[in-house]
Each structure stands twice: as C-alpha cells, then as structure tokens.
Motif scaffolding. Sequence first.
Motif, PDB file in Angstrom:
ATOM      1  N   ALA A  12      42.480  44.688  46.915  1.00  0.00           N
ATOM      2  CA  ALA A  12      42.685  43.141  46.697  1.00  0.00           C
ATOM      3  C   ALA A  12      42.471  42.442  48.173  1.00  0.00           C
ATOM      4  O   ALA A  12      42.932  42.955  49.158  1.00  0.00           O
ATOM      5  CB  ALA A  12      43.839  42.634  46.173  1.00  0.00           C
ATOM      6  N   ASP A  16      42.060  37.075  46.366  1.00  0.00           N
ATOM      7  CA  ASP A  16      42.357  37.196  45.029  1.00  0.00           C
ATOM      8  C   ASP A  16      43.826  36.887  44.715  1.00  0.00           C
ATOM      9  O   ASP A  16      44.246  37.365  43.462  1.00  0.00           O
ATOM     10  CB  ASP A  16      42.178  38.799  44.931  1.00  0.00           C
ATOM     11  N   VAL A  26      42.166  44.869  42.349  1.00  0.00           N
ATOM     12  CA  VAL A  26      41.301  43.991  41.382  1.00  0.00           C
ATOM     13  C   VAL A  26      40.349  44.811  40.665  1.00  0.00           C
ATOM     14  O   VAL A  26      39.602  45.695  41.314  1.00  0.00           O
ATOM     15  CB  VAL A  26      40.736  42.914  42.136  1.00  0.00           C
ATOM     16  N   THR A  28      37.470  44.924  37.369  1.00  0.00           N
ATOM     17  CA  THR A  28      36.454  44.051  36.557  1.00  0.00           C
ATOM     18  C   THR A  28      35.867  45.054  35.682  1.00  0.00           C
ATOM     19  O   THR A  28      34.598  45.431  35.904  1.00  0.00           O
ATOM     20  CB  THR A  28      35.369  43.364  37.515  1.00  0.00           C
ATOM     21  N   VAL A  70      44.964  42.711  39.113  1.00  0.00           N
ATOM     22  CA  VAL A  70      44.527  41.642  38.488  1.00  0.00           C
ATOM     23  C   VAL A  70      43.293  42.368  37.724  1.00  0.00           C
ATOM     24  O   VAL A  70      42.382  42.912  38.328  1.00  0.00           O
ATOM     25  CB  VAL A  70      43.762  40.689  39.467  1.00  0.00           C
ATOM     26  N   GLN A  72      40.111  41.119  36.044  1.00  0.00           N
ATOM     27  CA  GLN A  72      39.186  40.043  35.808  1.00  0.00           C
ATOM     28  C   GLN A  72      38.197  40.550  34.554  1.00  0.00           C
ATOM     29  O   GLN A  72      37.647  41.662  34.484  1.00  0.00           O
ATOM     30  CB  GLN A  72      38.229  39.939  37.055  1.00  0.00           C
TER      31      GLN A  72
END
Length: 279
Positions: A12, A16, A26, A28, A70, A72
């Motif tokens: 990150a 972020d 992070v 995705t 996180v 996403q």
Amino acid sequence: MRKVADDRVRAAGPDDSIDGVLPRHVATPSTTDETAELLRVAAHHGLHVVASGAGTKQRWGNPPSSLDLVVQTTAMTGVVEHAAGDLITVVRAGTALADLQGVLAEAEQQLALDSSFPSATVGGIVATDTSGPRRVLYGTVRDLLIGITFVRADGVVAKAGGKVVKNVAGYDFGKLLTGSYGTLGVITEVALRLHPLPRERRVVTLTVADGDRAAVSARRVLASQVVPTAVEADQPADGPVTVAVLLEGVAAGVEARTAATVELLGSNSVVGDAPGWFG
C-alpha cells in the motif's frame, strides 16, 4: 498472498489510506474465486480487511480501527448477462455505473439509480445503498436488486436470489448486504432489474420563501395522480427554497402530466431543464 492473486497484490501507498488509516497491502482480484482465496488467506492470518470499489464514498462509514488489507473490486468489471427481453442484467461489482448505463442504453434500457460520483461502482452503490432521487418512481437499490454473489470473511462464496424478479428461494441476503458498507462480505456480482429509457422528460420548478411552503408543494405533487419520477428541494443557507419535479414517460403523457403539475404548483412554476443541483 501474492501466490493467490499473482501480480494483483501490492504494498500500500499513501493514496490507499481508508479514512486516514493506511493498510499494509492492496489486492485487486479479477474474479469471485480470486476474492475468495484472498479472504481465506486473510482469515487464516487474522488480517483486518476492508472492501473498496472506486473509493467515492469510502469516508461515509466509520474508519477502521485496524487495517491490513484493502480488497478493491475495480478489476471485476463487465456485464455478464443482459436479458433485454426480461429487463434483467447481471454485472460484476467493479463495473462503473456510467459504463453499465452506456451498455444498457444501446437497448434503450437503464438501471434506474442515480449517483453524484461518475466513477462509482455498481457494487459500491449496493454496499452503500445510494439510490438517488428517482427512487420516488422506481424504488431503491433494495427494490432493483434481485440476485447477489458475495464472499464471506472466511472466504466462502455465497449466492442469493436469481435472475427473475419474483424469486422467493432462500434467505434474502441481497437486502441484508444492501447498505452494509462491506462489513458482511465482499460483493462480487449482482443481478438487477431494469427499466426502459423514458422517451420524454420534463422538469417543473417552483421557488418559495421557506421550507414549510416547499413541503406543502412537494406533498401536493406526491399525493396527486401525476406520478413524478422524482421530487427534490434545494435551499441555500441564506436563500429561498426551490422545489423541482421530474416527469418522465411517453411524450403525450408527459405533456399532460406537466400541465397538471403546473396547475398544482401554481402560476409561478416554471417548465425547463433540471437545475444544476438536481440529483
């Protein structure tokens, strides 16, 4: 974790942070299965996880007390299915609402939701239950959502609803997850009820001195037979109140309903374009 999602996990950076809290990683993921494997690994290691779409409403909920990862959804995009004859679409959660509307418009259809954020994702709109002013006619996110796929915190994939409007099989997880702000699971795919694009739209506005008069005018329209798509009011800090009524449908019907709305609101009402604040 990189073994799970290959190059879709990164360290990150300052951009972020979630409401001022910086995560360690992070991710995705591009599929429901990747999301499930990520959450299984996160649960195994006791990581604190926050789901995010485009991040347009990330500050609306409470800030996380701790944050490691996180997830996403912006890599999970695209329309899985569009059954135009049945007015149904299945779409991945990371799809921007604007992009979905563009696809549906080719069939003269729409998802009757509004967003003040052009990049807002469909999954984020469901997670935050943002419906917009046209809920007066079309209903809210809960009314338009007929099916959902999501991943629980332990990595288990769950589904509810289906691709038909009258589906009563099983517990209605769709309504439970709507407005849950990602706290109950990561939404990866949704099935939604659509409506035809209106052939004509008109906006009738009326400016009055105070909120009480605006409320009377709005209630008068809502209690009538003109069937407004939306009724909104705007009041600057030091100014009068403007009531705006949106009318949609076929040309002849909208013309007649516009005339009836003008009669309800009085001779000071104006027919024209929607104000800049509308919606």
